[in-house]
Design a protein around this motif. Structure first.
Motif, mmCIF file in Angstrom:
data_model
loop_
_atom_site.group_PDB
_atom_site.id
_atom_site.type_symbol
_atom_site.label_atom_id
_atom_site.label_comp_id
_atom_site.label_asym_id
_atom_site.label_seq_id
_atom_site.Cartn_x
_atom_site.Cartn_y
_atom_site.Cartn_z
ATOM 1 N N ILE A 59 6.606 6.352 -3.122
ATOM 2 C CA ILE A 59 7.533 6.467 -4.255
ATOM 3 C C ILE A 59 7.318 7.756 -5.052
ATOM 4 O O ILE A 59 8.280 8.491 -5.297
ATOM 5 C CB ILE A 59 7.480 5.186 -5.137
ATOM 6 N N PRO A 60 6.068 8.090 -5.435
ATOM 7 C CA PRO A 60 5.886 9.368 -6.143
ATOM 8 C C PRO A 60 6.285 10.573 -5.287
ATOM 9 O O PRO A 60 6.817 11.562 -5.808
ATOM 10 C CB PRO A 60 4.383 9.393 -6.437
ATOM 11 N N THR B 64 16.153 6.867 -3.874
ATOM 12 C CA THR B 64 16.707 6.196 -2.704
ATOM 13 C C THR B 64 15.861 6.513 -1.472
ATOM 14 O O THR B 64 14.776 7.076 -1.598
ATOM 15 C CB THR B 64 18.193 6.562 -2.515
ATOM 16 N N MET B 65 16.334 6.119 -0.302
ATOM 17 C CA MET B 65 15.627 6.303 0.957
ATOM 18 C C MET B 65 14.324 5.507 1.035
ATOM 19 O O MET B 65 13.392 5.862 1.752
ATOM 20 C CB MET B 65 15.370 7.783 1.230
ATOM 21 N N GLY B 66 14.263 4.397 0.303
ATOM 22 C CA GLY B 66 13.098 3.529 0.383
ATOM 23 C C GLY B 66 12.945 2.899 1.759
ATOM 24 O O GLY B 66 11.890 2.366 2.085
ATOM 25 N N ARG C 136 13.541 -0.098 -8.654
ATOM 26 C CA ARG C 136 12.909 1.214 -8.858
ATOM 27 C C ARG C 136 13.333 2.161 -7.751
ATOM 28 O O ARG C 136 13.233 3.366 -7.882
ATOM 29 C CB ARG C 136 11.391 1.075 -8.842
ATOM 30 N N ILE C 137 13.724 1.593 -6.603
ATOM 31 C CA ILE C 137 14.094 2.427 -5.471
ATOM 32 C C ILE C 137 15.136 1.679 -4.638
ATOM 33 O O ILE C 137 15.088 0.449 -4.544
ATOM 34 C CB ILE C 137 12.845 2.777 -4.635
ATOM 35 N N ALA D 292 0.822 -1.208 0.000
ATOM 36 C CA ALA D 292 0.000 0.000 0.000
ATOM 37 C C ALA D 292 0.858 1.261 0.000
ATOM 38 O O ALA D 292 0.500 2.271 -0.609
ATOM 39 C CB ALA D 292 -0.930 -0.017 1.214
ATOM 40 N N LEU D 293 2.010 1.208 0.679
ATOM 41 C CA LEU D 293 2.833 2.414 0.815
ATOM 42 C C LEU D 293 3.556 2.776 -0.479
ATOM 43 O O LEU D 293 3.781 3.952 -0.755
ATOM 44 C CB LEU D 293 3.872 2.210 1.931
ATOM 45 N N GLY D 294 3.931 1.752 -1.254
ATOM 46 C CA GLY D 294 4.716 1.996 -2.469
ATOM 47 C C GLY D 294 4.119 3.086 -3.349
ATOM 48 O O GLY D 294 4.778 4.096 -3.631
ATOM 49 N N PRO D 295 2.866 2.906 -3.778
ATOM 50 C CA PRO D 295 2.281 3.889 -4.695
ATOM 51 C C PRO D 295 2.097 5.270 -4.071
ATOM 52 O O PRO D 295 1.841 6.237 -4.782
ATOM 53 C CB PRO D 295 0.913 3.272 -5.020
#
Lengths: 329, 329
Positions: free
Chosen positions: B23-24, B51-53, B232-233, B17-20
């Motif tokens: 990330i943006p 970065t900082m994922g 991607r990150i 859920a957090l990715g979308p």
């Protein structure tokens, strides 16, 4: 638990040792894959990659499962499980051999394949039905009851066997995919067998199942050494039939056939996507997926092979956790 | 067991859920990696990857660990564990923030980093020493004895904490590498905590440790969705400090510091390879590895990133099995 952990390690080490022996041998025998003409374009580069790597897994698995089998089951339950699994491996081997070595593109004829699979699955179903520790009842997930199918167990088990083995075959199509998800599934069955043993005080069969699962998990994990993207070798039908056979054998012995849609979720997804695609083309003259099985759909959508493997593995881990929960572990 | 399985699933779903969302957001804030100029040539293409994922993992981990913490530990043991882990995450965050956002290439000064780490690790060591369920003794693998360090426990624990956290930081350098091996390590600690609980009838602390490990394992597994090759990150220092902090916190609480060379074997290998390389250059003016840490050595030897990850993960699984065996599981 200890002996199954040692089994897993032995099986993995066998794979490490076998690679440098068997891979050059297969190379010499020119066991190169003719990439199926209906695969994604991007797979054209895989033309000529070695195949039939499943042979390595079959050896590592058999040696380690047999080595650590509880002594009293070595010529009983464990032997049956191994022979059943190797039976399917043999069907895959013949198919591969005809395709790869004799260069006949279609392998075994459909009726030959079906006859062999029906025969083998009937034998296994009958064995389970007659074994007093297995019998004709299934564990129903989530509700904690046992469901006795009686004589219907035999056709049911045959259907499950044939479905799982052919689904494993469909799941094999991306570097490292089938081996990764099967490692997770076998590890889950290993854990379940451990809990069953603790719960029931039942020894012989759970112990054999644990060693059996550990041997397969170790072989799959070791195979990834050679099969992770970019693959040096594919498993071939001989490999996917071995993996499918082992998964369904473990499920039957633990009476967990009804758990398979969770524990082997990506097998099921691969099969269903194929069935839906073909059905839709026949009935509606339209495609549902860009390409079936499902992993090709994701690949054509722009996902890299490695990302598909990561996703399939993660989903399998989650569904396996759900499977553990469903048994009240 | 159930609550830790639910924790793992929740943590994974949080990541999905957090990715979308995150990330943006990071993209908007321009949190792009400036690829270190001393990395392998082939990594030049990674320039500009987000970065900082690790921020995502920190959120998913904290929410799910706190949600499923046994009620009586939510403001006791579990809170300490989480705060300690987030403390290291904060050090990583500050470092990343200075590097990435303020574009100062070296991040925190060395003395600032060391002071912060010493302070935090002293706090944790003292907490463990004073906690009557943990105390100053360690479980010694293979021989099944406990070794009481007395007051020496505090410097020892501080050394272990700082070593592990910085090793995790070194292990992060190939897409999906650190997250993969940490998933395996945390899953192993989860299993060990389960067996400890069964063996000792001890509840509070093992239960907390199980939930804690499950939350971290789920977050790592979920992170692979975005971090698997091609990433991607990246997790950034904020991520690797989070992972290292969680691994060492779990080890301390379970009194398993001496198990870390097995359970976190690739952390150790990364650190040692770096130390050996630097030592050899200083003393013999010669390199031992093509490039340190170890994963760059393999990459420069022609292994693909995905194959390095497969190998590291397989070795970690094996050493974790050995760790389980060493405890007599």
């Amino acid at each position: 638990m200890r002996s199954s952990l040692f089994t897993l390690i032995l099986s993995f080490l066998c794979m490490m040792a076998l690679g440098p022996v068997i891979i050059p041998l297969l190379q010499k025998l020119k066991f190169g894959q003719t990439e199926a003409s209906y695969g994604p374009q991007s797979h054209a580069a895989k033309q000529g990659t070695l195949t039939m790597g499943g042979i390595m897994m079959a050896v590592a698995f058999t040696v380690s499962a047999f080595a650590f089998a509880p002594a009293n089951t070595r010529f009983g339950a464990m032997l049956h499980l191994i022979l059943f699994t190797l039976g399917f491996t043999a069907i895959g081997f013949i198919d591969d051999y005809i395709k790869v070595c004799l260069k006949r593109n279609l392998g075994l004829r459909a009726w030959q394949k079906i006859a062999l699979q029906l025969g083998l699955s009937f034998g296994m179903a009958l064995y389970c039905y007659l074994n007093e520790q297995i019998g004709s009842s299934l564990i129903v997930p989530f509700v904690n009851i046992e469901w006795d199918l009686g004589l219907f167990y035999i056709p049911f088990a045959m259907f499950v066997i044939i479905a799982v083995v052919n689904s494993a075959n469909l799941t094999d199509g991306v570097d490292g995919l089938c081996a990764s998800v099967t490692t997770v599934t076998m590890a889950t069955f290993l854990l379940i067998a451990l809990f069953m043993k603790d719960a029931a005080g039942d020894h012989g069969l759970s112990d054999s199942a644990m060693v059996f699962c550990a041997a397969m998990a170790g072989a799959c994990l070791g195979f990834l050494r050679y099969n992770a993207n970019p693959a040096r070798i594919f498993m071939g039908d001989v490999g996917s039939f071995l993996l499918g056979g082992a998964v369904v054998a473990a499920a039957l012995v633990l009476r967990l056939s009804l758990l398979l849609p969770m524990a082997a979720v990506m097998y099921v997804a691969s099969s269903l996507s194929d069935i839906i695609q073909i059905g839709s083309i026949k009935l509606r003259h339209k495609k549902v997926f860009r390409m079936a099985p499902l992993h090709h759909h994701f690949e054509l959508g722009g996902m890299s092979e490695t990302r598909v493997v990561a996703m399939y593995t993660a989903v399998t881990v989650l569904c396996c956790l759900l499977a553990l929960i469903s048994l009240g572990v």
